[in-house]
Write a protein that holds these residues in place. Structure first.
Motif, PDB file in Angstrom:
ATOM      1  N   ALA A 242       8.778   8.754  -0.289  1.00 43.92           N
ATOM      2  CA  ALA A 242       9.787   9.039   0.733  1.00 43.92           C
ATOM      3  C   ALA A 242       9.774  10.517   1.115  1.00 43.92           C
ATOM      4  CB  ALA A 242      11.176   8.619   0.246  1.00 43.92           C
ATOM      5  N   SER A 243       9.627  11.388   0.136  1.00 42.32           N
ATOM      6  CA  SER A 243       9.559  12.823   0.430  1.00 42.32           C
ATOM      7  C   SER A 243       8.327  13.147   1.262  1.00 42.32           C
ATOM      8  CB  SER A 243       9.542  13.634  -0.866  1.00 42.32           C
ATOM      9  OG  SER A 243      10.756  13.465  -1.569  1.00 42.32           O
ATOM     10  N   ALA A 244       7.203  12.505   0.934  1.00 38.78           N
ATOM     11  CA  ALA A 244       5.970  12.743   1.693  1.00 38.78           C
ATOM     12  C   ALA A 244       6.108  12.257   3.129  1.00 38.78           C
ATOM     13  CB  ALA A 244       4.790  12.060   1.014  1.00 38.78           C
ATOM     14  N   ALA A 245       6.817  11.146   3.332  1.00 36.50           N
ATOM     15  CA  ALA A 245       7.021  10.599   4.676  1.00 36.50           C
ATOM     16  C   ALA A 245       8.110  11.352   5.440  1.00 36.50           C
ATOM     17  CB  ALA A 245       7.385   9.119   4.589  1.00 36.50           C
TER      18      ALA A 245
ATOM     19  N   LYS B   3      17.301   7.575  -1.192  1.00 41.53           N
ATOM     20  CA  LYS B   3      17.260   9.038  -1.204  1.00 41.53           C
ATOM     21  C   LYS B   3      15.842   9.535  -1.441  1.00 41.53           C
ATOM     22  CE  LYS B   3      21.884   9.342  -3.094  1.00 41.53           C
ATOM     23  NZ  LYS B   3      22.637   9.541  -4.315  1.00 41.53           N
ATOM     24  N   LEU B   4      15.521  10.675  -0.853  1.00 44.27           N
ATOM     25  CA  LEU B   4      14.237  11.318  -1.098  1.00 44.27           C
ATOM     26  C   LEU B   4      14.157  11.750  -2.556  1.00 44.27           C
ATOM     27  CD1 LEU B   4      13.875  13.648   2.017  1.00 44.27           C
ATOM     28  CD2 LEU B   4      13.117  11.293   1.750  1.00 44.27           C
ATOM     29  N   GLY B   5      12.965  11.639  -3.134  1.00 46.28           N
ATOM     30  CA  GLY B   5      12.737  12.110  -4.491  1.00 46.28           C
ATOM     31  C   GLY B   5      13.117  11.148  -5.593  1.00 46.28           C
ATOM     32  N   GLU B   6      13.541   9.934  -5.255  1.00 44.55           N
ATOM     33  CA  GLU B   6      13.980   8.974  -6.279  1.00 44.55           C
ATOM     34  C   GLU B   6      12.832   8.248  -6.983  1.00 44.55           C
ATOM     35  OE1 GLU B   6      18.083   6.913  -5.767  1.00 44.55           O
ATOM     36  OE2 GLU B   6      17.002   6.667  -3.884  1.00 44.55           O
ATOM     37  N   ARG B   7      11.600   8.343  -6.444  1.00 42.88           N
ATOM     38  CA  ARG B   7      10.505   7.561  -7.017  1.00 42.88           C
ATOM     39  C   ARG B   7       9.284   8.455  -7.289  1.00 42.88           C
ATOM     40  NH1 ARG B   7      10.231   2.001  -6.888  1.00 42.88           N
ATOM     41  NH2 ARG B   7      11.501   1.757  -5.034  1.00 42.88           N
ATOM     42  N   PRO B   8       9.421   9.502  -8.100  1.00 43.41           N
ATOM     43  CA  PRO B   8       8.254  10.346  -8.368  1.00 43.41           C
ATOM     44  C   PRO B   8       7.231   9.631  -9.246  1.00 43.41           C
ATOM     45  CG  PRO B   8      10.051  11.011  -9.781  1.00 43.41           C
ATOM     46  CD  PRO B   8      10.600   9.959  -8.843  1.00 43.41           C
ATOM     47  N   MET B   9       5.969   9.949  -8.980  1.00 42.41           N
ATOM     48  CA  MET B   9       4.892   9.318  -9.758  1.00 42.41           C
ATOM     49  C   MET B   9       3.701  10.255  -9.853  1.00 42.41           C
ATOM     50  SD  MET B   9       3.717   6.506  -6.898  1.00 42.41           S
ATOM     51  CE  MET B   9       5.345   6.245  -6.223  1.00 42.41           C
ATOM     52  N   ASP B  10       2.982  10.125 -10.961  1.00 39.94           N
ATOM     53  CA  ASP B  10       1.706  10.810 -11.115  1.00 39.94           C
ATOM     54  C   ASP B  10       0.610   9.846 -10.684  1.00 39.94           C
ATOM     55  OD1 ASP B  10       2.960  13.050 -12.121  1.00 39.94           O
ATOM     56  OD2 ASP B  10       2.331  12.720 -14.194  1.00 39.94           O
ATOM     57  N   ILE B  11      -0.380  10.365  -9.975  1.00 45.72           N
ATOM     58  CA  ILE B  11      -1.491   9.547  -9.494  1.00 45.72           C
ATOM     59  C   ILE B  11      -2.784  10.166 -10.013  1.00 45.72           C
ATOM     60  CG2 ILE B  11      -2.690   8.670  -7.446  1.00 45.72           C
ATOM     61  CD1 ILE B  11       0.066   9.014  -5.983  1.00 45.72           C
ATOM     62  N   THR B  12      -3.594   9.353 -10.674  1.00 45.17           N
ATOM     63  CA  THR B  12      -4.885   9.815 -11.179  1.00 45.17           C
ATOM     64  C   THR B  12      -6.001   8.972 -10.571  1.00 45.17           C
ATOM     65  OG1 THR B  12      -4.803   8.348 -13.107  1.00 45.17           O
ATOM     66  CG2 THR B  12      -3.919  10.576 -13.390  1.00 45.17           C
TER      67      THR B  12
ATOM     68  N   ILE C 254      -8.007   3.917 -10.408  1.00 46.69           N
ATOM     69  CA  ILE C 254      -6.792   4.525  -9.862  1.00 46.69           C
ATOM     70  C   ILE C 254      -5.648   4.217 -10.815  1.00 46.69           C
ATOM     71  CG2 ILE C 254      -5.178   4.529  -7.925  1.00 46.69           C
ATOM     72  CD1 ILE C 254      -7.631   3.437  -6.251  1.00 46.69           C
ATOM     73  N   GLY C 255      -4.953   5.256 -11.255  1.00 49.20           N
ATOM     74  CA  GLY C 255      -3.817   5.094 -12.157  1.00 49.20           C
ATOM     75  C   GLY C 255      -2.543   5.603 -11.508  1.00 49.20           C
ATOM     76  N   ILE C 256      -1.486   4.849 -11.645  1.00 45.94           N
ATOM     77  CA  ILE C 256      -0.177   5.215 -11.104  1.00 45.94           C
ATOM     78  C   ILE C 256       0.819   5.146 -12.263  1.00 45.94           C
ATOM     79  CG2 ILE C 256       1.592   4.668  -9.388  1.00 45.94           C
ATOM     80  CD1 ILE C 256      -0.969   5.042  -7.930  1.00 45.94           C
ATOM     81  N   ARG C 257       1.594   6.232 -12.438  1.00 47.10           N
ATOM     82  CA  ARG C 257       2.569   6.269 -13.531  1.00 47.10           C
ATOM     83  C   ARG C 257       3.877   6.872 -13.040  1.00 47.10           C
ATOM     84  NH1 ARG C 257       4.437   9.870 -17.264  1.00 47.10           N
ATOM     85  NH2 ARG C 257       3.053  11.514 -16.553  1.00 47.10           N
ATOM     86  N   ALA C 258       4.973   6.140 -13.216  1.00 45.95           N
ATOM     87  CA  ALA C 258       6.299   6.642 -12.846  1.00 45.95           C
ATOM     88  C   ALA C 258       6.640   7.838 -13.728  1.00 45.95           C
ATOM     89  CB  ALA C 258       7.342   5.545 -13.016  1.00 45.95           C
ATOM     90  N   THR C 259       7.197   8.878 -13.113  1.00 44.37           N
ATOM     91  CA  THR C 259       7.619  10.044 -13.888  1.00 44.37           C
ATOM     92  C   THR C 259       9.128  10.224 -13.860  1.00 44.37           C
ATOM     93  OG1 THR C 259       7.268  11.534 -12.010  1.00 44.37           O
ATOM     94  CG2 THR C 259       5.431  11.247 -13.528  1.00 44.37           C
ATOM     95  N   GLY C 260       9.828   9.321 -13.215  1.00 46.09           N
ATOM     96  CA  GLY C 260      11.283   9.354 -13.152  1.00 46.09           C
ATOM     97  C   GLY C 260      11.863   8.047 -13.666  1.00 46.09           C
TER      98      GLY C 260
END
Length: 99
Positions: free
Chosen positions: A54-57, A32-41, A81-87
């Motif tokens: 998935a939402s972006a694609a 599903k779209l929106g299942e893997r939100p993340m913050d990117i720094t 580069i930092g990646i952090r799950a928000t969900g």
């Protein structure tokens, strides 16, 4: 292949200059779209908040790239580069390019 987790970072030593960072994603496991939100720094600056590949694609199973222009190295000559799950699901990243 992909790297996933709640939080992960990549650090690259670079020469002084102006760079474009390209991050490559594809949602190949969730349905599903929106299942893997993340913050990117990048260098501590938030460049995307609760961004979902998935939402972006536009759908799952499709690759998408995220390009961040005009990046300068930090005072130590690095791009971090930092990646952090928000969900609930882990963040994911397939590839990085720095030009």
């Amino acid at each position: 292949t992909a790297r996933s987790g709640k939080t992960f970072n990549y650090t690259f030593a670079v020469t002084p200059g102006l760079y474009t960072v390209q991050l490559k994603f594809a949602e190949l496991w969730l349905t599903k779209l929106g299942e893997r939100p993340m913050d990117i720094t990048i260098n501590g600056r938030l460049v995307r908040k609760s961004w979902d590949p998935a939402s972006a694609a536009g759908r799952t199973g499709m690759a998408t790239d995220l390009r961040i222009n005009n990046i300068t190295p930090d005072k130590e000559g690095r791009i971090v580069i930092g990646i952090r799950a928000t969900g609930a699901k882990d963040a994911i990243l397939q590839a990085i390019g720095i030009e």
